[in-house]
Design a protein around this motif. Structure first.
Motif, PDB file in Angstrom:
ATOM      1  N   GLY A 321      34.607  12.018  50.175  1.00 52.33           N
ATOM      2  CA  GLY A 321      34.202  11.011  49.204  1.00 52.33           C
ATOM      3  C   GLY A 321      34.699   9.627  49.567  1.00 52.33           C
ATOM      4  N   LEU A 322      35.945   9.547  50.022  1.00 53.54           N
ATOM      5  CA  LEU A 322      36.507   8.263  50.446  1.00 53.54           C
ATOM      6  C   LEU A 322      35.777   7.719  51.669  1.00 53.54           C
ATOM      7  N   TRP A 323      35.448   8.598  52.605  1.00 52.89           N
ATOM      8  CA  TRP A 323      34.754   8.171  53.817  1.00 52.89           C
ATOM      9  C   TRP A 323      33.339   7.684  53.515  1.00 52.89           C
ATOM     10  N   LEU A 324      32.661   8.324  52.564  1.00 54.16           N
ATOM     11  CA  LEU A 324      31.321   7.867  52.191  1.00 54.16           C
ATOM     12  C   LEU A 324      31.383   6.505  51.503  1.00 54.16           C
ATOM     13  N   ILE A 325      32.377   6.285  50.656  1.00 49.88           N
ATOM     14  CA  ILE A 325      32.571   4.962  50.053  1.00 49.88           C
ATOM     15  C   ILE A 325      32.790   3.921  51.151  1.00 49.88           C
ATOM     16  N   ALA A 326      33.570   4.281  52.185  1.00 53.39           N
ATOM     17  CA  ALA A 326      33.807   3.363  53.302  1.00 53.39           C
ATOM     18  C   ALA A 326      32.512   3.053  54.028  1.00 53.39           C
ATOM     19  N   GLY A 327      31.648   4.052  54.218  1.00 55.74           N
ATOM     20  CA  GLY A 327      30.361   3.804  54.866  1.00 55.74           C
ATOM     21  C   GLY A 327      29.474   2.880  54.049  1.00 55.74           C
ATOM     22  N   LEU A 328      29.423   3.069  52.728  1.00 55.05           N
ATOM     23  CA  LEU A 328      28.641   2.188  51.863  1.00 55.05           C
ATOM     24  C   LEU A 328      29.170   0.756  51.915  1.00 55.05           C
ATOM     25  N   ALA A 329      30.493   0.617  51.941  1.00 48.64           N
ATOM     26  CA  ALA A 329      31.089  -0.718  52.000  1.00 48.64           C
ATOM     27  C   ALA A 329      30.801  -1.398  53.328  1.00 48.64           C
ATOM     28  N   ALA A 330      30.883  -0.651  54.423  1.00 50.83           N
ATOM     29  CA  ALA A 330      30.605  -1.236  55.734  1.00 50.83           C
ATOM     30  C   ALA A 330      29.158  -1.732  55.804  1.00 50.83           C
ATOM     31  N   GLN A 331      28.245  -0.968  55.230  1.00 53.84           N
ATOM     32  CA  GLN A 331      26.844  -1.388  55.213  1.00 53.84           C
ATOM     33  C   GLN A 331      26.668  -2.682  54.420  1.00 53.84           C
ATOM     34  N   ARG A 332      27.335  -2.770  53.279  1.00 55.04           N
ATOM     35  CA  ARG A 332      27.220  -3.970  52.448  1.00 55.04           C
ATOM     36  C   ARG A 332      27.814  -5.191  53.151  1.00 55.04           C
ATOM     37  N   LEU A 333      28.972  -5.026  53.763  1.00 52.29           N
ATOM     38  CA  LEU A 333      29.573  -6.147  54.488  1.00 52.29           C
ATOM     39  C   LEU A 333      28.669  -6.633  55.611  1.00 52.29           C
ATOM     40  N   TRP A 334      28.051  -5.691  56.306  1.00 49.47           N
ATOM     41  CA  TRP A 334      27.176  -6.041  57.435  1.00 49.47           C
ATOM     42  C   TRP A 334      25.989  -6.876  56.956  1.00 49.47           C
ATOM     43  N   ARG A 335      25.388  -6.457  55.856  1.00 51.45           N
ATOM     44  CA  ARG A 335      24.205  -7.152  55.351  1.00 51.45           C
ATOM     45  C   ARG A 335      24.515  -8.560  54.874  1.00 51.45           C
ATOM     46  N   LYS A 336      25.735  -8.815  54.438  1.00 56.22           N
ATOM     47  CA  LYS A 336      26.090 -10.120  53.880  1.00 56.22           C
ATOM     48  C   LYS A 336      26.829 -11.005  54.882  1.00 56.22           C
ATOM     49  N   SER A 337      26.922 -10.541  56.141  1.00 56.12           N
ATOM     50  CA  SER A 337      27.710 -11.274  57.141  1.00 56.12           C
ATOM     51  C   SER A 337      26.803 -12.017  58.114  1.00 56.12           C
TER      52      SER A 337
END
Length: 469
Positions: A321-337
């Motif tokens: 669950g923690l790793w999936l949250i990390a994947g969702l966050a990485a995707q969001r950071l990428w899109r806004k960077s």
């Protein structure tokens, strides 16, 4: 994109499937290298093997000997493999390895459903390089299967629609009744899934009641003798979450939280900062995915009641669950960077992913003891075995399908009894204080009696060759 005159249109990036297959291939290779290395069993593994060998299938549904616990269905599965293919190290570790493979499949499927795309690689990489996962998917203990069952149930919860069909409810009823008998921490994932389902559909009360009845049977037949025991409370004292009513409790709360972060993301400062950033970013903009952390929240409450230890190996089930949250966050950071920021994120991620230095296990597989060599020394003549070496020596001399064929004529002297002639005194688990103290005491005692003492150091074990007149 300008087409190549021969190859045609060349995409600027490799396909998502190619990236995920490459990650899985490299991670699987790391796991297979460590499984195939076939390291000797150590004390806890040997004690599980002794239970499997000495008990009938029905007796595996009773509390185990040698201060061990493992879910009954896990034990049955492992015993079947041992009976069919021999009680050798690799065979007995296959159920845990299967749990690791199940976790891989579950995280891949979760990435598809959550539309992570390339960023499915983030939870997969965190799984493959995690040193605790690497150890326990290649070990004769149930923790690797805990990881797989926990990930599988979590992903089933992700793909189950909110408007639950009757067929899905029946599926969940059966899965939830069986899962705790295969993996005890499954109850925490089931609790999270059940609460989420009940929030949207009152019919979830029926599978939840069935789960409680199944777990109640498991508790009263297998778990009750161990829960709250003196051994559990003393050994795991530092791994129960205290209620924060004193300064000491707050310190322990912080230490346990710090340990969970290190378990999830790694031990280096870069890995911890990167992991904390992803958890914060993943939590704030995605409240609908916050339930992925609910199994962790439930187990923290249970630990505060002193019914579950937060030691690393018992927490593997909560990491997907923690790793999936990390994947969702990485995707969001990428899109806004911006492009420059993205390059920095890639570099930071690559550095952070070796946060526990697991890549070294490609060339130097994990090992814990030279227990097999202790058994070889026992075959050469009379031997005396330290209590903490007893499980491993017993496994290799009595149970292992290859090494047990020889050496049965060796004379074992009880620990603490001195004799004459040449003897091999065997010590294991030298990472613990007690065997080291006994080793020094016995060496000095034998020398004072006029015996010649030769020492053969092994990895976390030692053989004393004692020649007495």
């Amino acid at each position: 994109m300008r087409p190549h005159p021969i190859l045609g249109a060349i995409p600027p990036y490799p396909s998502r499937r190619a990236v995920l297959l490459s990650v899985t291939a490299l991670g699987g290779m790391l796991w297979l290298i460590n499984l195939g290395y076939n390291r000797p069993l150590f004390i806890d593994e040997a004690n599980v093997a002794r239970n499997l060998f000495d008990r009938s299938y029905a007796e595996l549904f009773q509390p185990l000997d040698h201060a061990q616990y493992a879910p009954p269905l896990y034990l049955v599965l492992t015993k079947i493999l041992g009976e069919l293919f021999g009680y050798r190290e690799l065979v007995l570790r296959l159920p845990a390895f299967a749990g690791g493979l199940l976790a891989v499949c579950a995280l891949w499927r979760a990435g598809i459903h959550l539309r992570l795309g390339y960023f499915t690689a983030v939870p997969l990489l965190l799984l493959f390089v995690n040193p605790a996962a690497l150890r326990y998917v290649t070990e004769l203990k149930p923790y690797g299967l805990d990881l797989g069952v926990g990930a599988g149930l979590l992903v089933l919860g992700i793909v189950t629609s909110i408007a639950t069909s009757r067929r899905q409810l029946i599926m969940w009823t059966i899965a939830g009744m069986v899962a705790p008998w295969l993996s005890l921490p499954a109850v925490f994932v089931l609790a999270a899934v059940g609460l989420r389902g009940l929030y949207h559909d009152r019919r979830w009360v029926f599978p939840i009641v069935a789960w409680l009845l199944s777990f109640g049977l498991l508790y009263f037949t297998v778990l009750r003798p161990s829960v709250g025991s003196g051994y559990l409370n003393s050994f795991h004292q530092d791994y129960f979450l205290p209620w924060p009513d004193t300064l000491a409790a707050l310190e322990q709360f912080g230490r346990i939280g710090w340990g969970l972060m290190r378990l999830t993301f790694g031990v280096t400062a870069v890995a911890l900062i990167w992991g904390a950033l992803l958890l914060v970013v993943g939590w704030l903009p995605r409240p609908r995915h916050a339930w992925l952390l609910l199994p962790l929240g439930i187990v923290l409450v249970v630990s505060g009641l002193r019914y579950y230890s937060l030691i690393d190996r018992l927490m593997l089930f909560a990491l997907p669950g923690l790793w999936l949250i990390a994947g969702l966050a990485a995707q969001r950071l990428w899109r806004k960077s911006s492009r420059v920021t993205r390059a920095g994120l890639v570099v930071l991620t690559l550095i952070a992913l070796d946060g526990s230095h697991s890549l070294r296990y490609f060339r130097q597989p994990i090992t814990f003891s030279d227990g097999a060599k202790l058994a070889e020394a026992a075959k050469e003549g009379a031997y005396r075995v330290h209590p903490l070496a007893e499980p491993v020596v017993d496994y290799y001399l009595r149970i292992h399908p290859v090494t047990s064929e020889k050496g049965q004529a060796s004379v074992r002297k009880p620990y603490g009894v001195y004799g004459s002639g040449e003897e091999h005194w065997l010590y294991d688990v030298l990472t613990a204080p007690r065997p080291n103290q006994d080793l020094r005491r016995d060496s000095i005692g034998a020398a004072e009696r006029g015996c010649r003492v030769d020492s053969e150091p092994l990895y976390r074990a030692r053989i004393l060759v004692i020649r007495c007149p």
